[in-house]
Write a protein that holds these residues in place. Structure first.
Motif, PDB file in Angstrom:
ATOM      1  N   VAL A 167       0.830  -1.206   0.000  1.00  0.00           N
ATOM      2  CA  VAL A 167       0.000   0.000   0.000  1.00  0.00           C
ATOM      3  C   VAL A 167       0.864   1.256   0.000  1.00  0.00           C
ATOM      4  CG1 VAL A 167      -1.699   1.323   1.306  1.00  0.00           C
ATOM      5  CG2 VAL A 167      -1.930  -1.156   1.112  1.00  0.00           C
ATOM      6  N   GLY A 168       1.886   1.274   0.858  1.00  0.00           N
ATOM      7  CA  GLY A 168       2.729   2.461   0.943  1.00  0.00           C
ATOM      8  C   GLY A 168       3.460   2.746  -0.345  1.00  0.00           C
ATOM      9  N   HIS A 169       4.067   1.728  -0.940  1.00  0.00           N
ATOM     10  CA  HIS A 169       4.782   1.921  -2.199  1.00  0.00           C
ATOM     11  C   HIS A 169       3.820   2.277  -3.325  1.00  0.00           C
ATOM     12  CE1 HIS A 169       8.232  -0.836  -0.600  1.00  0.00           C
ATOM     13  NE2 HIS A 169       8.191   0.351  -0.015  1.00  0.00           N
ATOM     14  N   GLY A 170       2.614   1.684  -3.288  1.00  0.00           N
ATOM     15  CA  GLY A 170       1.623   2.031  -4.301  1.00  0.00           C
ATOM     16  C   GLY A 170       1.198   3.485  -4.212  1.00  0.00           C
ATOM     17  N   LEU A 171       1.029   4.000  -2.985  1.00  0.00           N
ATOM     18  CA  LEU A 171       0.662   5.412  -2.823  1.00  0.00           C
ATOM     19  C   LEU A 171       1.772   6.324  -3.337  1.00  0.00           C
ATOM     20  CD1 LEU A 171      -1.023   5.325   0.713  1.00  0.00           C
ATOM     21  CD2 LEU A 171      -2.141   5.556  -1.519  1.00  0.00           C
ATOM     22  N   LEU A 172       3.025   5.943  -3.134  1.00  0.00           N
ATOM     23  CA  LEU A 172       4.134   6.738  -3.665  1.00  0.00           C
ATOM     24  C   LEU A 172       4.117   6.733  -5.197  1.00  0.00           C
ATOM     25  CD1 LEU A 172       7.048   5.750  -1.251  1.00  0.00           C
ATOM     26  CD2 LEU A 172       5.743   7.890  -1.300  1.00  0.00           C
ATOM     27  N   LEU A 173       3.740   5.603  -5.784  1.00  0.00           N
ATOM     28  CA  LEU A 173       3.619   5.558  -7.240  1.00  0.00           C
ATOM     29  C   LEU A 173       2.489   6.465  -7.720  1.00  0.00           C
ATOM     30  CD1 LEU A 173       4.142   1.762  -8.044  1.00  0.00           C
ATOM     31  CD2 LEU A 173       5.726   3.645  -8.464  1.00  0.00           C
ATOM     32  N   LEU A 174       1.416   6.551  -6.959  1.00  0.00           N
ATOM     33  CA  LEU A 174       0.323   7.451  -7.332  1.00  0.00           C
ATOM     34  C   LEU A 174       0.773   8.911  -7.271  1.00  0.00           C
ATOM     35  CD1 LEU A 174      -2.742   5.800  -5.531  1.00  0.00           C
ATOM     36  CD2 LEU A 174      -2.082   5.652  -7.927  1.00  0.00           C
ATOM     37  N   VAL A 175       1.590   9.234  -6.284  1.00  0.00           N
ATOM     38  CA  VAL A 175       2.155  10.590  -6.215  1.00  0.00           C
ATOM     39  C   VAL A 175       3.049  10.851  -7.426  1.00  0.00           C
ATOM     40  CG1 VAL A 175       3.683  12.114  -4.905  1.00  0.00           C
ATOM     41  CG2 VAL A 175       2.002  10.698  -3.707  1.00  0.00           C
ATOM     42  N   ALA A 176       3.843   9.840  -7.792  1.00  0.00           N
ATOM     43  CA  ALA A 176       4.710   9.982  -8.965  1.00  0.00           C
ATOM     44  C   ALA A 176       3.877  10.165 -10.233  1.00  0.00           C
ATOM     45  CB  ALA A 176       5.617   8.758  -9.097  1.00  0.00           C
ATOM     46  N   ALA A 177       2.755   9.449 -10.332  1.00  0.00           N
ATOM     47  CA  ALA A 177       1.881   9.596 -11.501  1.00  0.00           C
ATOM     48  C   ALA A 177       1.313  11.009 -11.581  1.00  0.00           C
ATOM     49  CB  ALA A 177       0.751   8.573 -11.446  1.00  0.00           C
ATOM     50  N   ALA A 178       0.925  11.561 -10.431  1.00  0.00           N
ATOM     51  CA  ALA A 178       0.419  12.940 -10.416  1.00  0.00           C
ATOM     52  C   ALA A 178       1.506  13.926 -10.823  1.00  0.00           C
ATOM     53  CB  ALA A 178      -0.123  13.275  -9.028  1.00  0.00           C
ATOM     54  N   SER A 179       2.728  13.689 -10.382  1.00  0.00           N
ATOM     55  CA  SER A 179       3.843  14.565 -10.764  1.00  0.00           C
ATOM     56  C   SER A 179       4.089  14.514 -12.270  1.00  0.00           C
ATOM     57  CB  SER A 179       5.111  14.159 -10.014  1.00  0.00           C
ATOM     58  OG  SER A 179       4.932  14.296  -8.618  1.00  0.00           O
ATOM     59  N   LEU A 180       4.020  13.314 -12.845  1.00  0.00           N
ATOM     60  CA  LEU A 180       4.200  13.188 -14.286  1.00  0.00           C
ATOM     61  C   LEU A 180       3.073  13.881 -15.044  1.00  0.00           C
ATOM     62  CD1 LEU A 180       5.290   9.437 -14.505  1.00  0.00           C
ATOM     63  CD2 LEU A 180       6.728  11.418 -14.993  1.00  0.00           C
ATOM     64  N   TYR A 181       1.851  13.718 -14.574  1.00  0.00           N
ATOM     65  CA  TYR A 181       0.696  14.301 -15.267  1.00  0.00           C
ATOM     66  C   TYR A 181       0.756  15.826 -15.261  1.00  0.00           C
ATOM     67  CZ  TYR A 181      -4.119  15.269 -16.564  1.00  0.00           C
ATOM     68  OH  TYR A 181      -5.248  15.756 -17.186  1.00  0.00           O
ATOM     69  N   TYR A 182       1.111  16.401 -14.119  1.00  0.00           N
ATOM     70  CA  TYR A 182       1.140  17.864 -14.001  1.00  0.00           C
ATOM     71  C   TYR A 182       2.513  18.457 -14.322  1.00  0.00           C
ATOM     72  CZ  TYR A 182      -3.441  17.521 -11.823  1.00  0.00           C
ATOM     73  OH  TYR A 182      -4.764  17.281 -11.585  1.00  0.00           O
ATOM     74  N   ARG A 183       3.459  17.596 -14.729  1.00  0.00           N
ATOM     75  CA  ARG A 183       4.811  18.047 -15.113  1.00  0.00           C
ATOM     76  C   ARG A 183       5.486  18.834 -13.996  1.00  0.00           C
ATOM     77  NH1 ARG A 183       1.565  19.431 -19.644  1.00  0.00           N
ATOM     78  NH2 ARG A 183       1.962  18.148 -21.484  1.00  0.00           N
ATOM     79  N   ARG A 184       5.396  18.330 -12.796  1.00  0.00           N
ATOM     80  CA  ARG A 184       6.037  18.963 -11.645  1.00  0.00           C
ATOM     81  C   ARG A 184       6.922  17.945 -10.938  1.00  0.00           C
ATOM     82  NH1 ARG A 184       4.329  22.526 -14.062  1.00  0.00           N
ATOM     83  NH2 ARG A 184       3.080  24.314 -13.380  1.00  0.00           N
ATOM     84  N   PRO A 185       8.219  18.194 -10.846  1.00  0.00           N
ATOM     85  CA  PRO A 185       8.954  19.330 -11.411  1.00  0.00           C
ATOM     86  C   PRO A 185       9.038  19.271 -12.932  1.00  0.00           C
ATOM     87  CG  PRO A 185      10.464  17.745 -10.431  1.00  0.00           C
ATOM     88  CD  PRO A 185       9.091  17.275 -10.080  1.00  0.00           C
ATOM     89  N   ARG A 186       9.473  20.373 -13.544  1.00  0.00           N
ATOM     90  CA  ARG A 186       9.393  20.518 -14.987  1.00  0.00           C
ATOM     91  C   ARG A 186      10.216  19.490 -15.746  1.00  0.00           C
ATOM     92  NH1 ARG A 186       9.479  27.084 -16.165  1.00  0.00           N
ATOM     93  NH2 ARG A 186       7.490  27.541 -15.101  1.00  0.00           N
ATOM     94  N   TRP A 187      11.310  19.020 -15.147  1.00  0.00           N
ATOM     95  CA  TRP A 187      12.165  18.070 -15.867  1.00  0.00           C
ATOM     96  C   TRP A 187      11.453  16.739 -16.096  1.00  0.00           C
ATOM     97  CZ3 TRP A 187      13.288  13.511 -13.416  1.00  0.00           C
ATOM     98  CH2 TRP A 187      13.147  13.480 -12.039  1.00  0.00           C
ATOM     99  N   LEU A 188      10.324  16.525 -15.424  1.00  0.00           N
ATOM    100  CA  LEU A 188       9.560  15.300 -15.644  1.00  0.00           C
ATOM    101  C   LEU A 188       8.682  15.366 -16.894  1.00  0.00           C
ATOM    102  CD1 LEU A 188       8.335  14.401 -12.029  1.00  0.00           C
ATOM    103  CD2 LEU A 188      10.036  13.186 -13.405  1.00  0.00           C
ATOM    104  N   ALA A 189       8.615  16.539 -17.527  1.00  0.00           N
ATOM    105  CA  ALA A 189       7.730  16.699 -18.681  1.00  0.00           C
ATOM    106  C   ALA A 189       8.053  15.703 -19.789  1.00  0.00           C
ATOM    107  CB  ALA A 189       7.821  18.125 -19.208  1.00  0.00           C
ATOM    108  N   ARG A 190       9.326  15.376 -19.967  1.00  0.00           N
ATOM    109  CA  ARG A 190       9.710  14.457 -21.030  1.00  0.00           C
ATOM    110  C   ARG A 190       9.180  13.044 -20.802  1.00  0.00           C
ATOM    111  NH1 ARG A 190      16.150  14.398 -20.259  1.00  0.00           N
ATOM    112  NH2 ARG A 190      15.675  16.619 -19.866  1.00  0.00           N
ATOM    113  N   PHE A 191       8.844  12.726 -19.556  1.00  0.00           N
ATOM    114  CA  PHE A 191       8.345  11.386 -19.240  1.00  0.00           C
ATOM    115  C   PHE A 191       6.833  11.367 -19.023  1.00  0.00           C
ATOM    116  CE2 PHE A 191      12.622  11.817 -17.279  1.00  0.00           C
ATOM    117  CZ  PHE A 191      13.311  10.954 -18.119  1.00  0.00           C
ATOM    118  N   ARG A 192       6.135  12.423 -19.411  1.00  0.00           N
ATOM    119  CA  ARG A 192       4.715  12.552 -19.094  1.00  0.00           C
ATOM    120  C   ARG A 192       3.889  11.414 -19.681  1.00  0.00           C
ATOM    121  NH1 ARG A 192      -0.163  14.922 -20.912  1.00  0.00           N
ATOM    122  NH2 ARG A 192      -1.393  15.734 -19.159  1.00  0.00           N
TER     123      ARG A 192
END
Length: 436
Positions: free
Chosen positions: A154-179
């Protein structure tokens, strides 16, 4: 296609690659250059010339008869009317023509909405043949389920969900290439949370969440059987789709006799039923499974024999290929045991980290916190990478190898080279086709 055209696509049409039309771009010979400039500006027609050929080269390739020039090509059927209207002011028109016999249309997977983000899991393996089913949604779903079963926490899955939100909103900006990866990370996070709840794992066996199904380390055999069951379901689904593909590729003979068609599916289903009947003491089920498997073996043998020819050598080759079919079926099913193996590995890593954390907490809380954070960070990154690769491996070797027996030809529309291209918007509804 854009949302304006999405309503015109039925659920049946959505099962296949974008429907292609064989067309001819026709215009007065003196106006052909201007017409081709419009065609190349929107980039929705595949011509016989290279996709980046200069305008002059494409113009010379046109066939001229009585001051009328024409160029044949392929384009998405939904865009024919719109492109013809665009060319009309310049004297051009798009004419639908018959498809050449024996020539396969180019393939273009749909890229509208979420499906466009998911299509790389199929495109990375190869180009879907034009006649075959586009398995993008099913393949993406299978990948996420396999990932979650191997990475249940559950904990690792929630961190992946946070990572997915970061990719979707391009935050930080350097993640935009992996959106484009955000749907996979989102799906992997959701399935990890789901299996984490089933396993009772949240940053390891911390007791934060209850065990809804089983603890992996306490019940490894049950987890292994469950993994094999998931593998059997996925293989069965792959065979069902493969039968449809074989039928569309070569009609009922290919669908019936192919080892990646009804013959192979019957062997797989029959052996599964025979094993279930034997294991459960159901003699009738075991006999029925054996008969189905025998029928599948006979069909597969006939198909192999037709491929290699008759004679003693042909019979020997067909027999060897038949033996290989049975062995590979067993090996393919056993491969899904890695769903349990990596699930156990992930649980073991979490258990070790939590054990070290809990033992140090009373006397050395700082060291315990460091172990907890670093241990989970390593589990999240290293184990996550390994699990992601293993899920992709199972998808490609065990499932796609049955689904696809040939590779299609990708749709490569002609574009004006950058030096001569004017900034022109794509026609409405051509999001997917306007990509090179």
């Amino acid at each position: 296609m854009s949302s304006s055209d999405r309503s015109h696509v039925t659920w049946r049409e959505a099962l296949w690659p974008v429907r292609m039309e064989r067309v001819a771009i026709v215009a007065p010979s003196l106006a052909m250059t201007d017409v081709l400039r419009q065609v190349g500006g929107v980039g929705v027609v595949e011509l016989s010339t290279p996709a980046d050929a200069p305008l002059e080269t494409v113009s010379k390739a046109a066939v001229v008869r009585d001051d009328v020039a024409a160029l044949a090509g392929w384009m998405p059927a939904t865009l024919v009317t719109e492109l013809s209207a665009r060319l009309a002011p310049h004297g051009g028109v798009v004419v639908r023509i018959s498809r050449p016999a024996g020539v396969e249309a180019p393939s273009l997977l749909r890229s509208n909405g979420l499906r466009g983000f998911l299509s790389p899991v199929v495109a990375t393996y190869g180009t879907v043949p034009y006649r075959d089913i586009d398995p993008t949604p099913l393949a993406a779903g299978a990948y996420m389920v396999m990932f979650g079963m191997m990475f249940g926490d559950v904990g690792h899955g929630l961190l992946l969900l946070v990572a997915a939100a970061s990719l979707y909103y391009r935050r930080p900006r350097w993640l935009a290439r992996f959106r484009r990866a955000w749907p996979f990370v989102l799906g992997a996070g959701l399935t990890s949370v789901l299996f984490g709840l089933l396993y009772g794992e949240c940053f390891g066996p911390t007791g934060v969440v209850p065990v809804l199904w089983l603890e992996p380390l306490a019940h490894p055999v049950q987890l292994l059987l469950a993994a094999l069951g998931v593998g059997a379901l996925l293989l069965g689904g792959a065979y069902a789709l493969a039968v449809v593909n074989r039928w569309r590729e070569g009609g009922w003979p290919v669908a019936l006799y192919s080892s990646a068609g009804i013959a192979g599916g019957a062997v797989f289903t029959g052996l599964g039923l025979a094993f279930a009947g034997w294991y459960g003491g159901l003699d009738l089920l075991a006999v029925a499974g054996g008969l189905i498997a025998a029928a599948g073996l006979a069909l597969a043998f006939a198909g192999f024999l037709a491929e290699v020819g008759g004679g003693a050598s042909g019979i020997a080759q067909a027999a060897i290929r038949l033996f290989d079919l049975v062995v590979r079926l067993g090996a393919n099913l056993v491969s899904f045991a890695r769903l349990a193996a990596f699930g156990l590995t992930h649980a073991a890593i979490g258990s070790i980290v939590w054990m070290g954390t809990s033992r140090l907490w009373a006397g050395h809380p700082v060291a315990a916190a460091v172990i907890f954070v670093v241990g989970n960070a390593l589990a999240l990154t290293i184990e996550g990478l390994v699990v992601g690769i293993q899920a992709l491996r199972l998808e490609y070797y065990e499932l796609f190898s049955r689904l696809f027996q040939a590779e299609g030809r990708p749709f490569r529309p002609w574009h004006l080279p950058p030096a001569s291209r004017e900034a022109r918007p794509c026609p409405s509804g051509s999001d997917e086709a306007c990509r090179p």
